[in-house]
Design a protein around this motif. Structure first.
Motif, PDB file in Angstrom:
ATOM      1  N   PHE A 181      27.694  38.630  41.773  1.00 46.59           N
ATOM      2  CA  PHE A 181      29.136  38.408  42.331  1.00 46.59           C
ATOM      3  C   PHE A 181      29.453  37.235  42.487  1.00 46.59           C
ATOM      4  O   PHE A 181      30.344  36.567  42.258  1.00 46.59           O
ATOM      5  CB  PHE A 181      29.236  39.283  43.433  1.00 46.59           C
ATOM      6  CG  PHE A 181      30.460  39.247  44.181  1.00 46.59           C
ATOM      7  CD1 PHE A 181      31.595  39.475  43.545  1.00 46.59           C
ATOM      8  CD2 PHE A 181      30.514  38.518  45.312  1.00 46.59           C
ATOM      9  CE1 PHE A 181      32.895  39.524  44.062  1.00 46.59           C
ATOM     10  CE2 PHE A 181      31.949  38.332  46.068  1.00 46.59           C
ATOM     11  CZ  PHE A 181      32.932  38.998  45.349  1.00 46.59           C
ATOM     12  N   TRP A 205      29.876  35.372  39.319  1.00 49.98           N
ATOM     13  CA  TRP A 205      30.934  35.529  38.716  1.00 49.98           C
ATOM     14  C   TRP A 205      32.362  34.777  39.511  1.00 49.98           C
ATOM     15  O   TRP A 205      33.170  34.288  38.618  1.00 49.98           O
ATOM     16  CB  TRP A 205      31.461  36.929  38.954  1.00 49.98           C
ATOM     17  CG  TRP A 205      32.739  37.401  38.527  1.00 49.98           C
ATOM     18  CD1 TRP A 205      33.204  37.595  37.224  1.00 49.98           C
ATOM     19  CD2 TRP A 205      33.885  37.728  39.335  1.00 49.98           C
ATOM     20  NE1 TRP A 205      34.673  37.886  37.230  1.00 49.98           N
ATOM     21  CE2 TRP A 205      35.080  38.108  38.709  1.00 49.98           C
ATOM     22  CE3 TRP A 205      34.061  37.733  40.816  1.00 49.98           C
ATOM     23  CZ2 TRP A 205      36.391  38.425  39.156  1.00 49.98           C
ATOM     24  CZ3 TRP A 205      35.231  38.270  41.430  1.00 49.98           C
ATOM     25  CH2 TRP A 205      36.239  38.494  40.522  1.00 49.98           C
ATOM     26  N   LEU A 206      32.031  34.503  40.778  1.00 48.52           N
ATOM     27  CA  LEU A 206      33.115  33.536  41.355  1.00 48.52           C
ATOM     28  C   LEU A 206      33.010  31.981  41.050  1.00 48.52           C
ATOM     29  O   LEU A 206      33.915  31.497  40.739  1.00 48.52           O
ATOM     30  CB  LEU A 206      32.751  33.549  42.893  1.00 48.52           C
ATOM     31  CG  LEU A 206      33.088  34.914  43.643  1.00 48.52           C
ATOM     32  CD1 LEU A 206      33.026  34.864  44.868  1.00 48.52           C
ATOM     33  CD2 LEU A 206      34.733  35.422  43.543  1.00 48.52           C
ATOM     34  N   ASP A 252      34.587  32.326  37.155  1.00 46.96           N
ATOM     35  CA  ASP A 252      35.604  32.813  37.020  1.00 46.96           C
ATOM     36  C   ASP A 252      36.373  32.619  38.546  1.00 46.96           C
ATOM     37  O   ASP A 252      36.879  33.900  39.136  1.00 46.96           O
ATOM     38  CB  ASP A 252      35.924  34.520  36.801  1.00 46.96           C
ATOM     39  CG  ASP A 252      37.144  34.854  36.496  1.00 46.96           C
ATOM     40  OD1 ASP A 252      38.133  33.965  36.213  1.00 46.96           O
ATOM     41  OD2 ASP A 252      37.656  36.099  36.251  1.00 46.96           O
ATOM     42  N   VAL A 312      38.542  32.332  41.789  1.00 50.17           N
ATOM     43  CA  VAL A 312      39.727  33.220  42.283  1.00 50.17           C
ATOM     44  C   VAL A 312      40.265  32.227  43.244  1.00 50.17           C
ATOM     45  O   VAL A 312      39.699  31.069  43.985  1.00 50.17           O
ATOM     46  CB  VAL A 312      39.237  34.400  42.956  1.00 50.17           C
ATOM     47  CG1 VAL A 312      38.680  35.291  42.031  1.00 50.17           C
ATOM     48  CG2 VAL A 312      38.483  34.496  44.276  1.00 50.17           C
ATOM     49  N   THR A 340      26.605  43.292  47.778  1.00 53.94           N
ATOM     50  CA  THR A 340      27.943  42.612  48.365  1.00 53.94           C
ATOM     51  C   THR A 340      28.682  43.542  49.115  1.00 53.94           C
ATOM     52  O   THR A 340      29.089  44.738  48.955  1.00 53.94           O
ATOM     53  CB  THR A 340      28.735  42.460  46.800  1.00 53.94           C
ATOM     54  OG1 THR A 340      28.094  41.646  45.822  1.00 53.94           O
ATOM     55  CG2 THR A 340      30.009  41.406  47.316  1.00 53.94           C
ATOM     56  N   ARG A 364      34.362  42.381  47.518  1.00 60.65           N
ATOM     57  CA  ARG A 364      34.440  42.645  46.374  1.00 60.65           C
ATOM     58  C   ARG A 364      35.720  42.978  45.842  1.00 60.65           C
ATOM     59  O   ARG A 364      36.240  42.633  44.854  1.00 60.65           O
ATOM     60  CB  ARG A 364      33.346  43.553  45.846  1.00 60.65           C
ATOM     61  CG  ARG A 364      33.301  44.138  44.340  1.00 60.65           C
ATOM     62  CD  ARG A 364      32.047  44.942  44.010  1.00 60.65           C
ATOM     63  NE  ARG A 364      31.041  44.390  44.003  1.00 60.65           N
ATOM     64  CZ  ARG A 364      30.301  43.601  43.133  1.00 60.65           C
ATOM     65  NH1 ARG A 364      31.131  43.311  41.884  1.00 60.65           N
ATOM     66  NH2 ARG A 364      28.940  43.098  43.290  1.00 60.65           N
ATOM     67  N   GLU A 365      36.225  44.050  46.571  1.00 61.37           N
ATOM     68  CA  GLU A 365      37.454  44.662  46.438  1.00 61.37           C
ATOM     69  C   GLU A 365      38.756  43.558  46.574  1.00 61.37           C
ATOM     70  O   GLU A 365      39.671  43.491  45.920  1.00 61.37           O
ATOM     71  CB  GLU A 365      37.741  45.888  47.206  1.00 61.37           C
ATOM     72  CG  GLU A 365      36.765  46.959  47.143  1.00 61.37           C
ATOM     73  CD  GLU A 365      37.042  47.685  45.800  1.00 61.37           C
ATOM     74  OE1 GLU A 365      38.065  47.995  45.565  1.00 61.37           O
ATOM     75  OE2 GLU A 365      36.051  47.638  45.106  1.00 61.37           O
ATOM     76  N   ALA A 374      38.319  40.126  46.199  1.00 58.43           N
ATOM     77  CA  ALA A 374      38.116  39.251  45.101  1.00 58.43           C
ATOM     78  C   ALA A 374      38.567  40.052  43.668  1.00 58.43           C
ATOM     79  O   ALA A 374      39.113  39.298  42.957  1.00 58.43           O
ATOM     80  CB  ALA A 374      36.798  38.746  44.934  1.00 58.43           C
ATOM     81  N   THR A 375      38.386  41.055  43.560  1.00 57.34           N
ATOM     82  CA  THR A 375      38.634  41.713  42.089  1.00 57.34           C
ATOM     83  C   THR A 375      40.005  42.057  41.872  1.00 57.34           C
ATOM     84  O   THR A 375      40.550  41.946  40.961  1.00 57.34           O
ATOM     85  CB  THR A 375      37.768  43.114  42.012  1.00 57.34           C
ATOM     86  OG1 THR A 375      36.318  42.777  42.105  1.00 57.34           O
ATOM     87  CG2 THR A 375      37.781  43.844  40.519  1.00 57.34           C
ATOM     88  N   PHE A 376      40.634  42.909  43.142  1.00 52.16           N
ATOM     89  CA  PHE A 376      41.828  43.371  42.886  1.00 52.16           C
ATOM     90  C   PHE A 376      43.041  42.353  43.501  1.00 52.16           C
ATOM     91  O   PHE A 376      44.092  42.198  42.883  1.00 52.16           O
ATOM     92  CB  PHE A 376      42.139  44.585  43.576  1.00 52.16           C
ATOM     93  CG  PHE A 376      41.284  45.706  43.005  1.00 52.16           C
ATOM     94  CD1 PHE A 376      41.592  46.527  41.743  1.00 52.16           C
ATOM     95  CD2 PHE A 376      40.164  46.188  43.491  1.00 52.16           C
ATOM     96  CE1 PHE A 376      41.015  47.690  41.313  1.00 52.16           C
ATOM     97  CE2 PHE A 376      39.154  47.202  42.924  1.00 52.16           C
ATOM     98  CZ  PHE A 376      39.751  47.859  41.828  1.00 52.16           C
ATOM     99  N   HIS A 428      42.245  39.085  43.591  1.00 53.89           N
ATOM    100  CA  HIS A 428      41.889  37.710  43.048  1.00 53.89           C
ATOM    101  C   HIS A 428      42.227  36.527  44.369  1.00 53.89           C
ATOM    102  O   HIS A 428      42.409  35.548  43.922  1.00 53.89           O
ATOM    103  CB  HIS A 428      43.038  37.453  41.859  1.00 53.89           C
ATOM    104  CG  HIS A 428      42.966  38.429  41.008  1.00 53.89           C
ATOM    105  ND1 HIS A 428      41.849  38.860  40.137  1.00 53.89           N
ATOM    106  CD2 HIS A 428      43.780  39.638  40.819  1.00 53.89           C
ATOM    107  CE1 HIS A 428      42.260  39.832  39.170  1.00 53.89           C
ATOM    108  NE2 HIS A 428      43.599  40.267  39.539  1.00 53.89           N
TER     109      HIS A 428
END
Length: 222
Positions: A127, A130-131, A134, A136, A153, A158-159, A161-163, A165
């Motif tokens: 995770f 990924w940050l 990519d 955010v 995580t 996680r939610e 950052a994913t949804f 951003h």
């Protein structure tokens, strides 16, 4: 270093009164006591041999050399008391069955919940990678996530950052640890881990507490 839990003492008090009312004499109570004590002998010896093998690395012949004589003696005592099972010996068996059922059910449930939570959260290191690849948007402020450890995580992180951003400019993943000491000095309270990069937004903190201390997370963070 002793721990006093009032509810446990009151439970024991009620249990003792119930035993006195049920058995009415020390002679009848002795049958239950004998089975409990000899059963404890067997359990203690078994646990000791398991510890000797796992921690002291005893060889199999050493375990057998000590275990066989003890088992022969203790099984003799235990077998003699089993004959009193229907004359009071049922009581420790009933208590042990109830306690073991509760403990094993709790342990199994905790394992299932942890496995499901871990699978939903995913590992922490990928995770963070990924940050890095990519990135955010970072918003001002500090976010604190209470979490069991640093292998997975926090789901809320996680939610977000994913949804959404976004992550906060400072993210603290906080775990607590109960040490086998009554108190922990303030200088040993916090263990900091930058998770491989001191310049990204995410830091893991372990807060150490003694078993006699209240786990006051805000005070420890301060």
């Amino acid at each position: 270093g002793q721990i006093y839990v009032p509810a446990i003492n009151w439970t024991l008090f009620v249990g003792v009164i119930l035993l006195l009312v049920t058995f009415q004499s020390s002679e009848r109570l002795a049958t239950a006591y004998g089975l409990a004590v000899t059963g404890t002998f067997l359990i203690t010896t078994t646990l000791f041999l398991m510890y000797a093998e796992a921690h002291w690395r005893w060889n199999r012949w050493q375990l057998l050399l000590l275990g066989i004589p003890l088992a022969a003696l203790e099984l003799t005592y235990f077998g003699a008391n089993v004959t009193k099972l229907f004359h009071g010996g049922w009581l420790p068996v009933l208590i042990a069955t109830i306690v073991a059922t509760v403990m094993l059910t709790w342990q199994r449930g905790r394992t299932l919940v942890t496995e499901r939570r871990t699978s939903m959260e995913g590992p922490l290191e990928p995770f963070i990678d990924w940050l890095h690849h990519d990135p955010v948007a970072k918003v001002p402020g500090t976010a604190v996530f209470l979490h069991p450890g640093k292998d997975s995580t926090p789901l809320a992180l996680r939610e977000n950052a994913t949804f959404n951003h976004v992550i906060h400019e400072n993210v603290l993943i906080v775990s607590t640890a109960s040490l086998n000491v009554p108190f922990v000095d303030d200088e040993d309270r916090v263990v900091l881990d930058h998770l491989g990069d001191p310049y990204d937004a995410i830091t893991h903190l372990t807060l150490n507490f003694g078993f006699q201390e209240d786990q006051d997370v805000p005070r420890a963070l301060a």
